[in-house]
Design a protein around this motif. Structure first.
Motif, mmCIF file in Angstrom:
data_model
loop_
_atom_site.group_PDB
_atom_site.id
_atom_site.type_symbol
_atom_site.label_atom_id
_atom_site.label_comp_id
_atom_site.label_asym_id
_atom_site.label_seq_id
_atom_site.Cartn_x
_atom_site.Cartn_y
_atom_site.Cartn_z
ATOM 1 N N TYR A 86 56.676 27.729 22.813
ATOM 2 C CA TYR A 86 55.299 28.048 23.186
ATOM 3 C C TYR A 86 55.250 29.127 24.271
ATOM 4 O O TYR A 86 54.178 29.629 24.573
ATOM 5 C CB TYR A 86 54.582 26.797 23.688
ATOM 6 C CG TYR A 86 54.304 25.799 22.610
ATOM 7 C CD1 TYR A 86 53.118 25.827 21.884
ATOM 8 C CD2 TYR A 86 55.242 24.819 22.306
ATOM 9 C CE1 TYR A 86 52.869 24.913 20.874
ATOM 10 C CE2 TYR A 86 55.000 23.892 21.307
ATOM 11 C CZ TYR A 86 53.817 23.945 20.590
ATOM 12 O OH TYR A 86 53.579 23.037 19.592
ATOM 13 N N ARG A 87 56.382 29.439 24.847
ATOM 14 C CA ARG A 87 56.383 30.390 25.966
ATOM 15 C C ARG A 87 56.641 31.805 25.469
ATOM 16 O O ARG A 87 57.606 32.061 24.754
ATOM 17 C CB ARG A 87 57.445 30.004 27.000
ATOM 18 C CG ARG A 87 57.446 30.931 28.213
ATOM 19 C CD ARG A 87 58.248 30.331 29.337
ATOM 20 N NE ARG A 87 58.318 31.237 30.468
ATOM 21 C CZ ARG A 87 58.796 30.903 31.662
ATOM 22 N NH1 ARG A 87 59.233 29.666 31.858
ATOM 23 N NH2 ARG A 87 58.838 31.774 32.641
ATOM 24 N N ASP A 144 61.970 25.523 30.881
ATOM 25 C CA ASP A 144 60.773 25.874 30.112
ATOM 26 C C ASP A 144 60.992 27.094 29.223
ATOM 27 O O ASP A 144 60.281 27.273 28.227
ATOM 28 C CB ASP A 144 59.605 26.165 31.055
ATOM 29 C CG ASP A 144 59.047 24.906 31.692
ATOM 30 O OD1 ASP A 144 59.396 23.803 31.222
ATOM 31 O OD2 ASP A 144 58.265 25.016 32.652
ATOM 32 N N SER A 184 61.167 26.676 25.502
ATOM 33 C CA SER A 184 60.000 26.245 24.737
ATOM 34 C C SER A 184 59.531 27.347 23.796
ATOM 35 O O SER A 184 59.383 28.502 24.209
ATOM 36 C CB SER A 184 58.850 25.872 25.684
ATOM 37 O OG SER A 184 57.649 25.681 24.964
#
Length: 329
Positions: A323-324, A318, A321
């Motif tokens: 978005y993180r 993750d 990503s």
């Protein structure tokens, strides 16, 4: 110990200022924040919040603040009707917002002056909890909570902090970056404090526990040393209560048993250690009060649906990503 600050830290809080936005007629700001709390404070004009989990748009006036505690894509516009077109301003949603385009409109003055463009000014921020918070206080927050500016005393913390943020973002003076981030943290804490005080006063929750000195003492002990082998008897002795009195009083204040609540705190801490450190499972197990990795792993999987190893591998994937949020800043 500041219990709320510890809750936010262990839950993996990452903040990102989304800046001061001027909202013009015919435009909308789009926030793709599905793993974040969203915070918006209107400093001038008015705006509407549009979201799939709202029965109708939320109308905000100057001085109002709204906190979104269930991550979802949402939009802010000057109109009650939902915007239909959008163009992306940034591929990293926590570094900015998206702009939705619509048909521009204007307001005519009463004395036939040329039309005046209506404008709203909004301070926005995202508070990312990438891993679903286990703490009951964070899970109990309503999906949307509006604090109306007119309901607050003029010199209370929220309007003063919003005013200072508005000035710092507009002036960009020396030290503005440090001042802005500090004020942003203060605004978030004050908003959570206000929600805790207003949210269903008769229901169990953190606000009741903090007001009850022995229960607050027990919570402080738990937060301060999750690796200790706490028993109900020892916690009761520390708080000056019998086992049965502690169990009854804790459930009345928090809506849970002391040991169930302790397990939630331990699993939240374990997620943080798995995500942010390279400690072994044995080290993490001991840090959160388990004698061995096997027993810890069973409880962790039962709580989160993943083994500690699966959780760590998913977290590593993750991190790629966009978005993180990469780090607390």
């Amino acid at each position: 110990m500041d219990i709320l600050s510890d809750i936010l830290h262990v839950a993996g809080l990452r903040r990102r200022l989304l800046d001061l936005h001027a909202l013009m007629p015919g435009t909308a700001l789009r926030f793709p924040c599905d793993r974040s709390f969203g915070l918006h404070a209107v400093t001038r004009g008015h705006a509407f919040v549009h979201a799939p989990n709202l029965d109708e748009p939320l109308e905000l006036q100057a001085g109002d603040l709204v906190l979104m505690a269930r991550g979802c894509v949402h939009q802010l516009s000057l109109d009650r009707t939902t915007p239909t077109h959008s163009t992306t301003m940034s591929i990293a949603p926590f570094a900015g917002a998206c702009l939705a385009d619509g048909a521009p409109h204007s307001m005519a003055g009463a004395d036939d002056n040329p039309p005046i463009q209506a404008v709203a000014q909004i301070i926005s921020a995202a508070y990312q909890f990438w891993h679903a918070p286990l703490h009951p206080f964070l899970r109990s927050l309503p999906p949307w909570f509006v604090v109306r500016g007119h309901s607050l005393p003029p010199l209370s913390a929220l309007p003063l902090t919003i005013g200072l943020l508005d000035r710092e973002l507009g002036d960009e003076g020396l030290g503005a970056s440090s001042a802005t981030l500090g004020l942003l943290d203060a605004l978030f804490a004050f908003a959570l404090r206000e929600i805790a005080q207003r949210q269903n006063p008769g229901a169990p929750g953190l606000h009741h526990a903090i007001a009850d000195h022995p229960i607050r003492q027990v919570l402080t002990l738990m937060h301060g040393n999750l690796g200790h082998n706490w028993t109900l008897e020892e916690l009761g002795q520390q708080a000056g209560l019998s086992r049965s009195a502690l169990a009854e009083r804790f459930r009345s204040a928090m809506g849970d048993t002391p040991l169930n609540h302790l397990r939630s705190l331990r699993m939240q801490k374990a997620m943080q250690l798995l995500a942010d450190t390279r400690q072994s499972l044995e080290q993490i197990a001991q840090a959160v009060g388990y004698q061995d990795a096997f027993g810890f792993s069973k409880v962790f999987k039962r709580t989160t649906g993943q083994s500690p190893r699966q959780f760590r591998e998913q977290d590593a994937a993750d991190r790629q990503s966009p978005y993180r949020a990469k780090e607390a800043s």
